[in-house]
Design an enzyme around this catalytic site. Structure first.
Site, short mmCIF file in Angstrom:
data_model
loop_
_atom_site.label_atom_id
_atom_site.label_comp_id
_atom_site.label_asym_id
_atom_site.label_seq_id
_atom_site.Cartn_x
_atom_site.Cartn_y
_atom_site.Cartn_z
CG ASP A 263 23.07 56.90 73.23
OD1 ASP A 263 23.64 56.95 73.62
OD2 ASP A 263 23.20 57.29 72.03
CD GLU A 305 23.96 59.44 77.25
OE1 GLU A 305 24.83 59.25 77.30
OE2 GLU A 305 22.65 59.59 76.10
C1 BGC Z 1 27.45 57.21 74.76
C2 BGC Z 1 28.07 57.92 74.10
C3 BGC Z 1 28.46 57.95 72.49
C4 BGC Z 1 27.46 58.95 72.14
C5 BGC Z 1 26.68 58.94 71.28
C6 BGC Z 1 26.23 58.86 74.94
O1 BGC Z 1 26.11 58.80 75.36
O2 BGC Z 1 26.83 57.10 75.93
O3 BGC Z 1 29.09 56.62 74.26
O4 BGC Z 1 29.63 57.98 72.19
O5 BGC Z 1 26.02 58.61 73.05
O6 BGC Z 1 26.30 57.85 70.83
#
Ligand code: BGC
Length: 605
Positions: A263, A305
């Protein structure tokens, strides 16, 4: 068909050196023996850190192809919203396990589980308070283990969330860190006496957070957070933090997960005078984690991500020494834009401006996910166009994006849903489906935050859509129940019974994608027909070539394609197997009805 697939998938599970008695068993019986022995090995608590539930898998018996993720079809789901086995209104691992055959039959190779850890749920689980446990709402640790074994038994891989940029403010690390200025963990987070450091760094949750700094009344200082203020950022300059995160990764890899969706990776390190995003020091941290994964757990996958333009994402692949995969965020809004404009340009332009990536790496492509349809990486005028086209009602907008599911975004138009899925499955990269989109589920933009796209899976038209036996008031989220997308109208059971349903069509689409490695591994060459409403490209791998022709328009179109480089080939339409006229030196003429597409295998008979 499902049994055959299960056996085909399990085939590569055969052990390297099999005992003689093993040789006498049927294939299915062998698989059962292997799985039983794996289950036996895997009974100790991984929290004791002493064993790997799937040692034999990481030892290379199961994953013979380390590049499996290049051909895989991924499916993203939230355990909470998938299936409730206990009747408490909350999806759980036992429920999910009972639905694995559904996912196998859909053609999925790998599941991506949204956060399943203990959490105060200020950000639907992305605010983790214990990295090495399962949220009690979703079942026990043993339930998770059984789920993982059952998934692996079916040849399904599982990746989980690794939220490393931040923890919950209820995580013991943060509670210690804030407890006093001289606590040993004080520097595990980013503290300041003022809120003016790192000025100018953009806010991400612009609808809720006024600053990236929050005041801590306990230790009377500000702490840094890129997301909600309940999610303090870890300080990755601190070696103990890096080590602690590695321990978390190791824990889950030993339990047997096949990798992580990592993430929010661009934000790990902060430096004055910069955007605090994509810094070289952040890449150093990530490279080190990858090195350790490769050393101890070869074959596991790291997916980034990084919601950035392609040239800024490219460094996250490094020299094939950082991430195996990364989402290609800008492709997604541009697909929707191309569709609305009836013009291929926005899509072709972003793909052509995407730098090449190392051979071992792969893009992750998606149409929708659990977040808003993000418009952070488009220009102001493009964002305005997207809002005008897809989110006229302000309730449909959140932060810099649109909180809607695929089917309602496309006004329930089956042809457009199929067209976008066809493009998703045929562009270079591995496709990610979002749970429920395979049946065209709707959303509820009145639920707050991004919860409207996280409602319970609609299994049938009965009590609570077959999701849970609880009283409806108890469900984790209300079901979608309007006449168009409600569970009585849109559900798995009904679509299984209809051979022309979106579900059955999606199964067929995935099956075709899986019939060749061209889609996951081949090159792409866009054609440039005068009719810009048509998006056409050739995917090529070795001798194999597939021609894809999409009509982005709501009107029928004719197109002349320059296919002289493949003159002599016969296009074989992949869905029906029909032969089309042989390609010659002259432009090849095709007609397409509104929002339809063709996939042609080029054959030289
Ligand atoms: C996730 C979100 C989340 C954020 C903070 C993002 O990239 O996909 O759903 O709110 O990270 O963790």
């Amino acid at each position: 068909m499902m049994r055959e697939r299960r056996e085909e998938r399990a085939r590569y599970a055969a052990p390297a050196a099999a005992p003689r008695v093993f040789d006498c068993l049927s294939h299915a019986a062998r698989i059962r023996v292997i799985l039983r022995s794996q289950t036996r090995i895997g009974t100790k608590d991984a929290r004791a850190g002493s064993f790997s539930a799937f040692e034999s898998r990481s030892g290379g018996h199961v994953f013979q192809d380390p590049l499996w993720y290049k051909d895989a079809v991924f499916y993203e789901l939230h355990v909470k919203a998938f299936c409730d086995s206990s009747g408490d209104g909350m999806g759980d691992f036992r429920g999910l396990t009972s639905k694995l055959d559904y996912l196998v039959e859909l053609g999925i190779d790998c599941l991506w589980l949204l956060p399943m850890y203990p959490s105060p749920m200020r950000d639907d689980g992305y605010d983790i308070s214990d990295y090495c446990a399962i949220h009690p709402n979703y079942g026990s640790f043993d339930d998770f283990r059984s789920f993982l074994a059952a998934a692996h038994e079916r040849g399904l891989r599982v990746i989980t969330e690794l939220v490393l940029n931040h923890t919950s403010d209820q995580h013991p690390w943060f509670l210690e860190s804030r407890s006093s200025r001289d606590n040993a963990k004080r520097d595990w987070y980013v503290w300041s006496d003022t809120d003016d450091r790192y000025a100018g760094v953009r806010r991400i949750f612009v609808d809720t957070e006024l600053s990236n700094w929050a005041w801590d009344p306990v230790s009377k200082a500000y702490y840094w957070h890129r997301f909600f203020s309940q999610q303090p950022d870890l300080n990755f300059d601190h070696p103990e933090v890096r080590e602690a995160i590695w321990k978390v990764m190791k824990f889950w890899l030993e339990v047997g997960v096949d990798g992580f969706r990592v993430d929010a990776v661009p934000y790990l390190i902060e430096r004055e005078g910069t955007s605090c995003e994509n810094l070289p020091e952040t890449h150093d941290v990530l490279r080190e984690l990858r090195r350790r994964v490769d050393e101890e757990f070869p074959g596991r996958v790291l997916l980034a991500e990084a919601n950035m333009p392609p040239d800024e994402v490219r460094p996250y692949f490094g020299n094939d020494d950082e991430f195996h995969m990364s989402f290609h965020f800008p492709v997604m809004p541009r697909l929707f834009m191309a569709l609305r404009l009836e013009d291929r340009k926005p899509l072709v332009e972003i793909i052509e401006r995407t730098p090449p990536i190392p051979d071992g790496c792969q893009w992750g492509l998606f149409l929708r996910n659990h977040d808003e349809l993000t418009l952070e990486m488009v220009s102001d005028s493009e964002r305005a166009y997207m809002y005008d086209s897809y989110a006229v009602d302000p309730n449909e907008r959140i932060n810099l994006g649109i909180r809607r599911r695929l089917a309602p975004l496309l006004e329930g138009d089956l042809r457009r849903v199929q067209l976008l899925n066809g493009i998703l499955m045929s562009l270079p990269g591995s496709p990610f489906l979002y749970y429920g989109d395979e049946i065209g589920m709707g959303d509820n933009v009145y639920l707050g935050d991004r919860n409207g796209v996280r409602t319970p899976m609609q299994w049938d038209g009965g009590w609570n859509a077959g999701f849970s036996s609880a009283d409806p008031e108890r469900l984790c989220q209300p079901l979608i129940s309007n006449p168009i997308y409600g569970y009585q109208a849109v559900n798995v059971d009904a679509q299984e019974r209809n051979s022309h349903s979106l579900l059955n069509w999606t199964r067929r689409l995935i099956q075709l994608r899986r019939s060749t490695k061209v889609f996951g591994r081949g090159t792409v060459q866009f054609l440039a027909p005068a009719n810009h409403r048509v998006l056409a490209y050739v995917r090529k791998l070795g001798e194999e070539q597939i021609l894809i022709v999409n009509n982005l328009s709501s009107a029928a179109q004719a197109v002349e394609l320059d296919l002289s480089s493949v003159a002599g080939a016969i296009p074989v339409e992949m869905f029906g197997g029909s032969l089309f006229p042989r390609i010659g030196e002259q432009p090849y003429v095709l007609t397409l009805s509104p929002h339809t597409f063709y996939w042609f295998r080029l054959r030289w008979f």
